[in-house]
Write a protein that holds these residues in place. Structure first.
Motif, PDB file in Angstrom:
ATOM      1  N   VAL A  92      10.988  14.021   4.589  1.00 40.69           N
ATOM      2  CA  VAL A  92      10.288  12.786   4.237  1.00 40.69           C
ATOM      3  C   VAL A  92       9.207  13.099   3.209  1.00 40.69           C
ATOM      4  N   GLY A  93       8.779  12.067   2.516  1.00 37.73           N
ATOM      5  CA  GLY A  93       7.721  12.227   1.529  1.00 37.73           C
ATOM      6  C   GLY A  93       6.402  11.675   2.022  1.00 37.73           C
ATOM      7  N   LEU A  94       6.110  11.874   3.298  1.00 37.80           N
ATOM      8  CA  LEU A  94       4.906  11.316   3.914  1.00 37.80           C
ATOM      9  C   LEU A  94       3.651  11.857   3.242  1.00 37.80           C
ATOM     10  N   SER A  95       2.743  10.968   2.902  1.00 34.49           N
ATOM     11  CA  SER A  95       1.482  11.346   2.268  1.00 34.49           C
ATOM     12  C   SER A  95       0.310  10.771   3.065  1.00 34.49           C
ATOM     13  N   GLU A  96      -0.887  11.258   2.753  1.00 33.49           N
ATOM     14  CA  GLU A  96      -2.082  10.742   3.431  1.00 33.49           C
ATOM     15  C   GLU A  96      -2.296   9.262   3.097  1.00 33.49           C
ATOM     16  N   ARG A  97      -1.942   8.869   1.875  1.00 36.62           N
ATOM     17  CA  ARG A  97      -2.102   7.452   1.500  1.00 36.62           C
ATOM     18  C   ARG A  97      -1.256   6.559   2.400  1.00 36.62           C
ATOM     19  N   SER A  98       0.003   6.966   2.611  1.00 38.37           N
ATOM     20  CA  SER A  98       0.880   6.163   3.463  1.00 38.37           C
ATOM     21  C   SER A  98       0.314   6.061   4.870  1.00 38.37           C
ATOM     22  N   TRP A  99      -0.156   7.194   5.382  1.00 41.96           N
ATOM     23  CA  TRP A  99      -0.703   7.207   6.748  1.00 41.96           C
ATOM     24  C   TRP A  99      -1.888   6.255   6.859  1.00 41.96           C
ATOM     25  N   LYS A 100      -2.787   6.296   5.870  1.00 43.81           N
ATOM     26  CA  LYS A 100      -3.962   5.419   5.908  1.00 43.81           C
ATOM     27  C   LYS A 100      -3.554   3.953   5.811  1.00 43.81           C
ATOM     28  N   ASP A 101      -2.503   3.683   5.026  1.00 43.23           N
ATOM     29  CA  ASP A 101      -2.007   2.299   4.959  1.00 43.23           C
ATOM     30  C   ASP A 101      -1.533   1.833   6.330  1.00 43.23           C
ATOM     31  N   TRP A 102      -0.823   2.709   7.043  1.00 44.20           N
ATOM     32  CA  TRP A 102      -0.337   2.334   8.383  1.00 44.20           C
ATOM     33  C   TRP A 102      -1.506   2.084   9.327  1.00 44.20           C
ATOM     34  N   GLU A 103      -2.522   2.943   9.260  1.00 48.95           N
ATOM     35  CA  GLU A 103      -3.679   2.747  10.136  1.00 48.95           C
ATOM     36  C   GLU A 103      -4.442   1.474   9.779  1.00 48.95           C
ATOM     37  N   ALA A 104      -4.300   1.040   8.517  1.00 52.56           N
ATOM     38  CA  ALA A 104      -4.980  -0.190   8.085  1.00 52.56           C
ATOM     39  C   ALA A 104      -4.201  -1.438   8.469  1.00 52.56           C
ATOM     40  N   GLY A 105      -2.953  -1.267   8.960  1.00 52.45           N
ATOM     41  CA  GLY A 105      -2.208  -2.426   9.422  1.00 52.45           C
ATOM     42  C   GLY A 105      -0.838  -2.606   8.808  1.00 52.45           C
ATOM     43  N   HIS A 106      -0.475  -1.804   7.804  1.00 48.96           N
ATOM     44  CA  HIS A 106       0.870  -1.908   7.228  1.00 48.96           C
ATOM     45  C   HIS A 106       1.880  -1.282   8.195  1.00 48.96           C
ATOM     46  N   LEU A 107       3.001  -1.950   8.373  1.00 55.62           N
ATOM     47  CA  LEU A 107       4.004  -1.489   9.334  1.00 55.62           C
ATOM     48  C   LEU A 107       4.907  -0.440   8.699  1.00 55.62           C
ATOM     49  N   PRO A 108       5.035   0.752   9.294  1.00 59.16           N
ATOM     50  CA  PRO A 108       5.943   1.762   8.745  1.00 59.16           C
ATOM     51  C   PRO A 108       7.396   1.313   8.861  1.00 59.16           C
ATOM     52  N   SER A 109       8.270   1.948   8.071  1.00 59.63           N
ATOM     53  CA  SER A 109       9.701   1.673   8.186  1.00 59.63           C
ATOM     54  C   SER A 109      10.193   2.160   9.544  1.00 59.63           C
ATOM     55  N   PRO A 110      11.348   1.680  10.009  1.00 61.53           N
ATOM     56  CA  PRO A 110      11.858   2.119  11.313  1.00 61.53           C
ATOM     57  C   PRO A 110      11.978   3.638  11.435  1.00 61.53           C
ATOM     58  N   ASP A 111      12.389   4.318  10.356  1.00 56.71           N
ATOM     59  CA  ASP A 111      12.520   5.779  10.437  1.00 56.71           C
ATOM     60  C   ASP A 111      11.170   6.458  10.577  1.00 56.71           C
TER      61      ASP A 111
END
Length: 524
Positions: A86-105
């Motif tokens: 996966v190409g998981l980054s800190e930006r993506s993680w912070k977006d999820w913690e801010a309320g954005h829903l991650p993809s099912p995977d």
């Protein structure tokens, strides 16, 4: 709507408050090592209730991780369990913690990481029907003791009763064991025997697939070969070949396969669409190019492949720039940066794309800020450069830091800066190993240098460089577009000059000789 998407209405405390709650709870429990899952769940509940954080952030703080540590742990889990990269980054993680829903995977990966369910991280609600109070010793004591904090539990359904993760598991196990204990030994044996048969059927269904054993390996080889052919063969021929395979993958996606195979097929489809975006751009069809860039991004999201999403937005940024839509180009670059790995040459390139878009919009300060971010990202790159389909991607970052400033300086009216950067870019292209050289990028560097000379009052040098650019073995849409910019400037600055008219005729001939995409070739 999931909890992640629900707007928080209470004041949110600083993360140091959550860490203090964790340390206090661990101290009261005697500082156990390792920390029991049940205790982590309880600390998560306390942080969510007291500090107002969403469950994902509360669980991370309860575990004792920073965002960087959590991202690193996720990547380690992928390596350890041989999951799809996966190409998981800190930006993506912070977006999820801010309320954005991650993809099912990504939800699946996060649940594995924290040993919990989507409910435990706020990605879903537990709609289990309430049971009578006291009917089971495994019921939670009251509304704030469940997996969701008090406010979010209320949103899941007024008066509903929830279980902690550990208690819920114990309850399910207790029900199963109670049923077996009350049955006769023979009946219990039959139950277990049927369960074993069902487990075998579950496994068979999970492994059922319509894919041949070598299909995925063949697709991997095909995508690699197509990427190698991109700069070496005529774009129209490569487009047709890639389009044929893209249709085949689309047909495969309608078949039956395992979850792992589905992710791989989605990834291959995304990579092919990303390459088709560039090829359509080279053939002068921006609309088709942007459609395939969007398709690549969507397939990357579905596959949980952040890096693919970022490459797709890199293509979209370039295409929009050549279509003179700098605002959309910048949006695409920023969208790609939310998915790109922090220490990757692609991150450098996307920052440089944002800088180039700012320059095209006449925003000198925006260019400087974004370009400095690109330079900072370049300094953070690891000693060993990553590879894409066997090819080193570091040169793409190097080229972005040399050629993009040349084009940007031209758009900002800084002729001397443009000349200096264009000469550096041209030297870098000419000195590159044969396998890494890009004739089209080299031609664009010559055109940038030609425009700089024209701005500095040397039209003959500019015309000579323009002819050399059109001598390129790969005169694609971007080269023709930049050559058109050169001729437009020369015509305005030096009207009725015979040498300029000769260059114009050469460009017209080259444009007419370029093959165009047919409607049939782009149909899925």
């Amino acid at each position: 709507m999931s909890n992640q998407a629900t707007k928080q209405s209470t004041a949110v405390h600083h993360h140091s408050c959550g860490r203090a709650l964790r340390e206090r709870a661990l101290g009261q429990a005697g500082s156990p090592d390792p920390v029991p899952v049940a205790l982590v769940v309880e600390i998560t509940r306390q942080i969510a209730k007291h500090c107002g954080h969403r469950l994902l952030k509360s669980r991370r703080l309860a575990t004792g991780w920073t965002v960087g540590q959590a991202v690193a742990a996720a990547h380690q889990l992928v390596e350890k369990e041989n999951l799809t990269r996966v190409g998981l980054s800190e930006r993506s993680w912070k977006d999820w913690e801010a309320g954005h829903l991650p993809s099912p995977d990504y939800q699946d990966l996060l649940c594995r990481l924290f040993s919990t369910s989507p409910v435990g991280l706020g990605f879903a609600h537990d709609y289990s029907p309430p049971e009578a109070a006291g009917s089971s010793p495994f019921l939670s004591a009251g509304p704030g003791d469940g997996t969701l904090p008090g406010g979010e539990t209320a949103r899941a359904g007024a008066g509903s009763r929830t279980f902690t993760e550990v208690e819920e598991t114990k309850r399910r196990d207790a029900v199963k064991l109670a049923g077996l204990a009350m049955a006769s030994p023979a009946a219990a044996a039959q139950v277990l025997q049927r369960a074993a048969a069902e487990a075998m059927e579950f496994t068979r269904q999970a492994e059922a697939t319509s894919l041949g054993s070598g299909t995925l390996d063949h697709l991997d080889l095909a995508v690699t070969e197509f990427n190698h052919a991109y700069s070496l063969k005529p774009p129209a021929a490569v487009f047709d070949a890639v389009m044929d395979y893209r249709r085949k993958v689309d047909a495969l996606l309608k078949g039956r396969f395992t979850h792992r195979q589905e992710r791989e097929l989605l990834t291959f489809a995304g990579w092919m669409s990303e390459l088709l975006a560039w090829l359509a751009h080279d053939l002068g069809d921006a609309r088709t190019g942007l459609a395939f860039a969007s398709d690549a991004f969507v397939h990357g999201q579905q596959a949980g492949h952040g890096q693919l999403c970022a490459w797709a937005m890199d293509a979209a940024a370039s295409i929009n720039l050549y279509e003179q839509r700098p605002d959309r180009a910048r949006q695409a670059a920023l969208k790609g940066l939310t998915e790109a790995p922090a220490e990757h040459p692609l991150t450098v390139r996307l920052h440089a794309q944002a800088a180039r878009a700012a320059a095209a919009d006449g925003d000198a300060d925006g260019f400087t800020t974004a370009f400095h971010a690109a330079e900072d990202a370049y300094r953070l790159l690891p000693p060993r450069s990553p590879r894409r389909f066997g090819m080193d991607v570091l040169p793409l970052a190097d080229y972005a830091l040399t050629s993009y400033p040349a084009t940007s300086a031209i758009w900002l009216g800084q002729a001397e800066e443009a000349r200096r950067h264009a000469e550096r870019a041209l030297a870098a292209y000419e000195s590159a190993p044969a396998a890494s050289r890009s004739p089209s990028r080299e031609a664009i560097a010559r055109i940038d240098l030609a425009i700089a000379h024209a701005q500095l009052g040397a039209p003959d040098d500019a015309v000579a460089l323009g002819h050399r650019a059109l001598d390129s073995a790969r005169v694609v849409g971007s080269v023709l577009g930049r050559a058109g910019d050169l001729i437009s400037f020369l015509t305005r600055r030096y009207p009725r000059r015979a040498a300029v008219e000769g260059l114009r005729e050469r460009l017209t001939t080259a444009a007419l000789a370029r093959p165009a995409l047919s409607a049939a070739s782009t149909m899925m």
